[in-house]
Design an enzyme around this catalytic site. Structure first.
Site, mmCIF file in Angstrom:
data_model
loop_
_atom_site.group_PDB
_atom_site.id
_atom_site.type_symbol
_atom_site.label_atom_id
_atom_site.label_comp_id
_atom_site.label_asym_id
_atom_site.label_seq_id
_atom_site.Cartn_x
_atom_site.Cartn_y
_atom_site.Cartn_z
ATOM 1 N N HIS A 68 0.813 -1.216 0.000
ATOM 2 C CA HIS A 68 0.000 0.000 0.000
ATOM 3 C C HIS A 68 0.846 1.264 0.000
ATOM 4 O O HIS A 68 1.885 1.355 0.638
ATOM 5 C CB HIS A 68 -1.042 0.002 1.123
ATOM 6 C CG HIS A 68 -0.523 0.022 2.526
ATOM 7 N ND1 HIS A 68 -0.206 1.189 3.188
ATOM 8 C CD2 HIS A 68 -0.310 -0.973 3.425
ATOM 9 C CE1 HIS A 68 0.178 0.912 4.425
ATOM 10 N NE2 HIS A 68 0.140 -0.398 4.595
ATOM 11 N N ASP A 182 5.891 1.557 6.573
ATOM 12 C CA ASP A 182 4.528 1.029 6.483
ATOM 13 C C ASP A 182 3.748 1.951 5.543
ATOM 14 O O ASP A 182 3.187 2.939 5.992
ATOM 15 C CB ASP A 182 3.910 1.008 7.889
ATOM 16 C CG ASP A 182 2.557 0.340 7.939
ATOM 17 O OD1 ASP A 182 2.103 -0.180 6.907
ATOM 18 O OD2 ASP A 182 1.939 0.361 9.016
ATOM 19 N N GLU A 214 -5.059 1.837 2.658
ATOM 20 C CA GLU A 214 -5.014 0.604 3.452
ATOM 21 C C GLU A 214 -5.188 0.894 4.929
ATOM 22 O O GLU A 214 -5.848 0.146 5.656
ATOM 23 C CB GLU A 214 -3.686 -0.128 3.200
ATOM 24 C CG GLU A 214 -3.608 -1.521 3.804
ATOM 25 C CD GLU A 214 -3.034 -1.564 5.229
ATOM 26 O OE1 GLU A 214 -3.004 -2.660 5.818
ATOM 27 O OE2 GLU A 214 -2.617 -0.503 5.751
ATOM 28 N N ASP A 237 3.761 -6.264 3.232
ATOM 29 C CA ASP A 237 3.584 -5.183 4.194
ATOM 30 C C ASP A 237 4.667 -5.293 5.256
ATOM 31 O O ASP A 237 5.586 -6.109 5.138
ATOM 32 C CB ASP A 237 2.184 -5.298 4.820
ATOM 33 C CG ASP A 237 1.608 -3.958 5.246
ATOM 34 O OD1 ASP A 237 2.370 -3.112 5.763
ATOM 35 O OD2 ASP A 237 0.390 -3.754 5.093
ATOM 36 N N HIS A 325 4.148 2.987 12.666
ATOM 37 C CA HIS A 325 3.171 4.019 13.031
ATOM 38 C C HIS A 325 3.802 5.055 13.960
ATOM 39 O O HIS A 325 3.228 5.468 14.960
ATOM 40 C CB HIS A 325 1.904 3.404 13.654
ATOM 41 C CG HIS A 325 1.042 2.707 12.656
ATOM 42 N ND1 HIS A 325 -0.335 2.715 12.731
ATOM 43 C CD2 HIS A 325 1.344 1.987 11.549
ATOM 44 C CE1 HIS A 325 -0.832 2.031 11.707
ATOM 45 N NE2 HIS A 325 0.179 1.574 10.982
#
Length: 361
Positions: A68, A182, A214, A237, A325
């Site tokens: 993604h 990510d 995503e 991923d 994240h």
């Protein structure tokens, strides 16, 4: 730092690109630049996912390799009278990694730099200091004197806010630190798979895909899979690394540099047993290192791909990554290279009969 090679240059370009969910254009343009030389055809679905097609056998099965394009970030929701910016998260954020971090607001007039702030601890009560600051109590300081000046900068509600961090190889140059691993690493895998198949016969049609949105619900994987109607799906991923202090093996046991992760189960999908066994057999035959992993929370694009049409045998192959994240994550280049090798070797064997066997297994 020594001069970057071609692959490292690509990884830098992908991760430095800004592309939160819903505003992936810049990241898509970078992926398009790098995948175009190896594709027979390039197109997008109507939401903006990038699809690169490479035909080996016109009558062979369709193999989808999807990473993604989007990264987690924020969106401007309002500007207060003093010129401070309030925002909502786009994708999942842990409030403890956000304060004092630099961000870029992408406006119609150009980029505006800011920093995430909150009420200083010096004026909080002892009880309040013990608690993490809630995201709703954070704001972004862009140095504006009032609302009017912030608006003159070009800032308006709906603008994308992107974490700021520059791609950085660490002292051990196989350890790579960047924002947006990510999931720009998944995009890089899709690019490299098509590159390695450039002059190689393969009994199928391969689609390298950069999906959108995503992080907010696997949305681009759903639309792009409908456009392709694949026979086999690979979601590529990042995964959870378990090799930092304080993590026990029962929480996560994957280590950087020990091979790509074969995902057994996540919140979006139980991996297809036939496809999983096929991939593991190839890894063992080719002596490609790999690790098993499962995640009780979170999902990958495979979760949307496998529910396309009347079902698509799918598997997630991920790269163990620290500090996802957040503004800065770390992964190991060997895991990237071994993931590419594993998928390429699989594609070479995925003819129509093999796919039929996988479906029936």
């Amino acid at each position: 730092m020594k001069k970057m090679d071609e692959t490292t240059t690509m990884l830098k370009a992908l991760t430095d690109a800004r592309g939160i969910s819903g505003h992936e254009k810049e990241a898509r343009q970078v992926m398009e630049k790098y995948i175009k030389p190896f594709a027979d055809e390039l197109f997008t679905d109507n939401l903006g996912s990038l699809i690169a097609k490479k035909t080996g056998n016109d009558n062979g099965p369709k193999i989808m390799v999807a990473g993604h394009l989007d990264e987690v970030g924020f969106m401007v929701t309002r500007i207060d009278k003093n010129g401070f910016i309030y925002f909502q998260t786009v994708g999942g954020w842990w409030n403890q990694v956000m304060l004092a971090q630099r961000v870029t607001i992408m406006t119609a007039k150009g980029d505006v730099t800011g920093v995430i702030g909150s009420k200083p601890p010096h004026i909080l009560s002892p009880e309040a200091r013990k608690k993490p600051v809630a995201i709703k109590d954070m704001f972004i300081d862009v140095g504006a004197s009032d609302k009017e000046e912030a608006m003159e900068f070009g800032i308006r509600p709906g603008d994308s806010i992107v974490p700021y961090f520059e791609f950085t190889p660490l002292k051990n140059e196989k350890m790579l630190m960047a924002k947006a691993w990510d999931n720009r690493i998944g995009c890089a895998i899709a690019i490299e798979v098509l590159k390695q198949l450039k002059d190689v016969e393969h009994p199928n049609i391969v689609y390298g895909v950069g999906t959108i949105q995503e992080e907010v619900g696997l949305r681009g994987a759903r639309t792009s899979a409908h456009a392709i109607n694949p026979d086999i799906g690979f979601g590529v991923d990042v995964g959870i690394a378990g090799d930092t202090p304080g993590i026990s093996d029962k929480d996560a046991d994957s280590k950087l540099g020990k091979g790509p992760q074969i995902i057994l189960y996540d919140a979006s999908m139980i991996s297809h047993k036939g496809l999983r066994d096929f991939i593991i057999d190839i890894a063992e035959e080719q002596q490609i290192p790999f690790q098993y992993s499962s995640m009780s929370g979170g999902g990958t694009d495979s979760g949307a791909i496998h529910l396309t049409a009347n079902g698509v045998p799918s598997l997630s192959i991920t790269i163990a990554t620290r500090y996802i994240h957040s503004h800065a994550a770390i992964l190991h280049r060997d895991d990237f290279e071994n993931a590419v090798k594993l998928i390429v070797e699989a594609i070479k064997k995925l003819d129509r009969d093999t796919v039929k066997e996988i479906i029936l297994s």
